[in-house]
Design a protein around this motif. Structure first.
Motif, PDB file in Angstrom:
ATOM      1  N   ALA A   6      81.462  56.361 -25.655  1.00 10.13           N
ATOM      2  CA  ALA A   6      80.275  57.074 -25.186  1.00 10.13           C
ATOM      3  C   ALA A   6      79.555  57.679 -26.395  1.00 10.13           C
ATOM      4  O   ALA A   6      80.130  57.891 -27.450  1.00 10.13           O
ATOM      5  CB  ALA A   6      80.674  58.162 -24.202  1.00 10.13           C
ATOM      6  N   CYS A   7      78.272  57.951 -26.201  1.00 12.00           N
ATOM      7  CA  CYS A   7      77.465  58.514 -27.286  1.00 12.00           C
ATOM      8  C   CYS A   7      77.998  59.892 -27.697  1.00 12.00           C
ATOM      9  O   CYS A   7      78.169  60.770 -26.852  1.00 12.00           O
ATOM     10  CB  CYS A   7      76.025  58.636 -26.816  1.00 12.00           C
ATOM     11  SG  CYS A   7      74.971  59.468 -28.014  1.00 12.00           S
ATOM     12  N   PRO A   8      78.269  60.096 -28.970  1.00 13.47           N
ATOM     13  CA  PRO A   8      78.755  61.405 -29.408  1.00 13.47           C
ATOM     14  C   PRO A   8      77.657  62.467 -29.377  1.00 13.47           C
ATOM     15  O   PRO A   8      77.932  63.664 -29.437  1.00 13.47           O
ATOM     16  CB  PRO A   8      79.222  61.150 -30.845  1.00 13.47           C
ATOM     17  CG  PRO A   8      78.446  59.966 -31.299  1.00 13.47           C
ATOM     18  CD  PRO A   8      78.169  59.133 -30.083  1.00 13.47           C
ATOM     19  N   GLN A   9      76.427  62.033 -29.287  1.00 13.84           N
ATOM     20  CA  GLN A   9      75.287  62.947 -29.298  1.00 13.84           C
ATOM     21  C   GLN A   9      75.006  63.520 -27.905  1.00 13.84           C
ATOM     22  O   GLN A   9      74.964  64.717 -27.694  1.00 13.84           O
ATOM     23  CB  GLN A   9      74.039  62.203 -29.795  1.00 13.84           C
ATOM     24  CG  GLN A   9      72.867  63.111 -30.086  1.00 13.84           C
ATOM     25  CD  GLN A   9      72.618  63.225 -31.576  1.00 13.84           C
ATOM     26  OE1 GLN A   9      73.553  63.358 -32.359  1.00 13.84           O
ATOM     27  NE2 GLN A   9      71.376  63.156 -31.979  1.00 13.84           N
ATOM     28  N   CYS A  10      74.849  62.614 -26.919  1.00 14.46           N
ATOM     29  CA  CYS A  10      74.465  63.065 -25.587  1.00 14.46           C
ATOM     30  C   CYS A  10      75.545  62.810 -24.541  1.00 14.46           C
ATOM     31  O   CYS A  10      75.426  63.261 -23.410  1.00 14.46           O
ATOM     32  CB  CYS A  10      73.155  62.400 -25.163  1.00 14.46           C
ATOM     33  SG  CYS A  10      73.312  60.624 -24.865  1.00 14.46           S
ATOM     34  N   GLY A  11      76.590  62.050 -24.912  1.00 13.69           N
ATOM     35  CA  GLY A  11      77.703  61.834 -23.995  1.00 13.69           C
ATOM     36  C   GLY A  11      77.442  60.750 -22.958  1.00 13.69           C
ATOM     37  O   GLY A  11      78.311  60.460 -22.134  1.00 13.69           O
ATOM     38  N   VAL A  23      74.731  51.918 -30.735  1.00 17.92           N
ATOM     39  CA  VAL A  23      73.438  52.544 -30.464  1.00 17.92           C
ATOM     40  C   VAL A  23      73.467  53.087 -29.043  1.00 17.92           C
ATOM     41  O   VAL A  23      73.993  52.446 -28.131  1.00 17.92           O
ATOM     42  CB  VAL A  23      72.284  51.516 -30.611  1.00 17.92           C
ATOM     43  CG1 VAL A  23      70.942  52.194 -30.342  1.00 17.92           C
ATOM     44  CG2 VAL A  23      72.312  50.889 -31.998  1.00 17.92           C
ATOM     45  N   CYS A  24      72.919  54.272 -28.877  1.00 16.35           N
ATOM     46  CA  CYS A  24      72.810  54.874 -27.552  1.00 16.35           C
ATOM     47  C   CYS A  24      71.414  54.581 -26.998  1.00 16.35           C
ATOM     48  O   CYS A  24      70.411  54.907 -27.634  1.00 16.35           O
ATOM     49  CB  CYS A  24      73.040  56.370 -27.634  1.00 16.35           C
ATOM     50  SG  CYS A  24      72.721  57.214 -26.080  1.00 16.35           S
ATOM     51  N   ALA A  25      71.368  53.939 -25.811  1.00 22.74           N
ATOM     52  CA  ALA A  25      70.076  53.601 -25.213  1.00 22.74           C
ATOM     53  C   ALA A  25      69.358  54.839 -24.691  1.00 22.74           C
ATOM     54  O   ALA A  25      68.144  54.831 -24.509  1.00 22.74           O
ATOM     55  CB  ALA A  25      70.271  52.597 -24.085  1.00 22.74           C
ATOM     56  N   ASP A  26      70.104  55.902 -24.424  1.00 21.34           N
ATOM     57  CA  ASP A  26      69.488  57.081 -23.813  1.00 21.34           C
ATOM     58  C   ASP A  26      68.788  57.963 -24.827  1.00 21.34           C
ATOM     59  O   ASP A  26      67.665  58.395 -24.617  1.00 21.34           O
ATOM     60  CB  ASP A  26      70.543  57.888 -23.054  1.00 21.34           C
ATOM     61  CG  ASP A  26      70.926  57.176 -21.772  1.00 21.34           C
ATOM     62  OD1 ASP A  26      70.047  57.032 -20.903  1.00 21.34           O
ATOM     63  OD2 ASP A  26      72.071  56.718 -21.683  1.00 21.34           O
ATOM     64  N   CYS A  27      69.472  58.270 -25.956  1.00 21.33           N
ATOM     65  CA  CYS A  27      68.850  59.181 -26.919  1.00 21.33           C
ATOM     66  C   CYS A  27      68.506  58.494 -28.233  1.00 21.33           C
ATOM     67  O   CYS A  27      67.912  59.095 -29.113  1.00 21.33           O
ATOM     68  CB  CYS A  27      69.751  60.389 -27.180  1.00 21.33           C
ATOM     69  SG  CYS A  27      71.227  59.987 -28.142  1.00 21.33           S
ATOM     70  N   GLY A  28      68.891  57.218 -28.353  1.00 25.54           N
ATOM     71  CA  GLY A  28      68.552  56.501 -29.573  1.00 25.54           C
ATOM     72  C   GLY A  28      69.466  56.781 -30.749  1.00 25.54           C
ATOM     73  O   GLY A  28      69.241  56.282 -31.853  1.00 25.54           O
ATOM     74  N   HIS A  29      70.526  57.556 -30.527  1.00 19.58           N
ATOM     75  CA  HIS A  29      71.456  57.874 -31.605  1.00 19.58           C
ATOM     76  C   HIS A  29      72.199  56.610 -32.040  1.00 19.58           C
ATOM     77  O   HIS A  29      72.606  55.797 -31.226  1.00 19.58           O
ATOM     78  CB  HIS A  29      72.451  58.935 -31.113  1.00 19.58           C
ATOM     79  CG  HIS A  29      73.446  59.354 -32.152  1.00 19.58           C
ATOM     80  ND1 HIS A  29      73.066  59.880 -33.359  1.00 19.58           N
ATOM     81  CD2 HIS A  29      74.803  59.328 -32.152  1.00 19.58           C
ATOM     82  CE1 HIS A  29      74.160  60.161 -34.064  1.00 19.58           C
ATOM     83  NE2 HIS A  29      75.224  59.838 -33.356  1.00 19.58           N
ATOM     84  N   GLU A  30      72.339  56.445 -33.361  1.00 17.57           N
ATOM     85  CA  GLU A  30      73.127  55.333 -33.905  1.00 17.57           C
ATOM     86  C   GLU A  30      74.267  55.893 -34.709  1.00 17.57           C
ATOM     87  O   GLU A  30      74.100  56.872 -35.429  1.00 17.57           O
ATOM     88  CB  GLU A  30      72.273  54.453 -34.826  1.00 17.57           C
ATOM     89  CG  GLU A  30      71.232  53.641 -34.106  1.00 17.57           C
ATOM     90  CD  GLU A  30      70.514  52.695 -35.075  1.00 17.57           C
ATOM     91  OE1 GLU A  30      71.157  52.220 -36.026  1.00 17.57           O
ATOM     92  OE2 GLU A  30      69.316  52.469 -34.866  1.00 17.57           O
TER      93      GLU A  30
END
Ligand SMILES: [Zn+2]
Length: 113
Positions: A6-11, A23-30
Motif C-alpha cells: 500500500a502507498c506509504p503516503q496515503c495508505g 506508484v500510487c494512483a491516488d496521490c501520485g506518490h512514487e
C-alpha cells in the motif's frame, strides 16, 4: 497480485509497479521497490572458522590450492594481505600473494591471520 505494498503516503492500495518504482494512483506518490538484492549487500563474509572478514584484512591459506591461470600453486600457510571483498559474493575474496597477483579465493580455504 497483492504483493504490491500500500502507498506509504496515503495508505491507499491503488498502487502499481512502474520500472523500479511503485506508484500510487491516488496521490501520485512514487517510491522505490525494495529489491531482494539489497539483502545481499549486507552479506557477511566468513572464513573457515566463522570469523568475519573485512576488506583490508590479512588471511592465511589453509591448504595447497591450484591457481587458475598460474603454474605456481598457492602453498598452505601463504599470507594474503589487504584482501578485498567481492560485491554480493560471500564465498570469495580477492587479494594478492607475494608471488601471484589478482587472486580470487574461496573463503572456505582461508583463515583470518
Ligand atoms: Zn498514495
Amino acid at each position: 497480485m497483492s504483493d504490491i505494498p500500500a502507498c506509504p503516503q496515503c495508505g491507499m492500495e491503488n498502487t502499481y509497479p512502474d520500472g523500479d518504482n511503485y506508484v500510487c494512483a491516488d496521490c501520485g506518490h512514487e517510491w522505490p521497490m525494495v529489491a531482494a538484492a539489497s539483502t545481499e549487500e549486507g552479506a557477511v563474509v566468513r572464513d573457515v572458522n566463522g570469523n568475519v572478514l573485512n576488506s583490508g584484512d590479512s588471511v592465511v591459506v589453509i591448504k595447497d590450492l591450484k591457481v587458475k591461470g598460474s603454474s605456481i600453486p598457492l602453498k598452505q600457510g601463504t599470507m594474503i594481505r589487504n584482501i578485498r571483498l567481492v560485491d554480493g559474493d560471500a564465498e570469495h575474496i580477492e587479494g594478492n600473494s607475494d608471488k601471484i597477483k589478482g587472486l580470487v579465493l574461496k573463503v572456505c580455504f582461508l583463515k583470518k591471520a
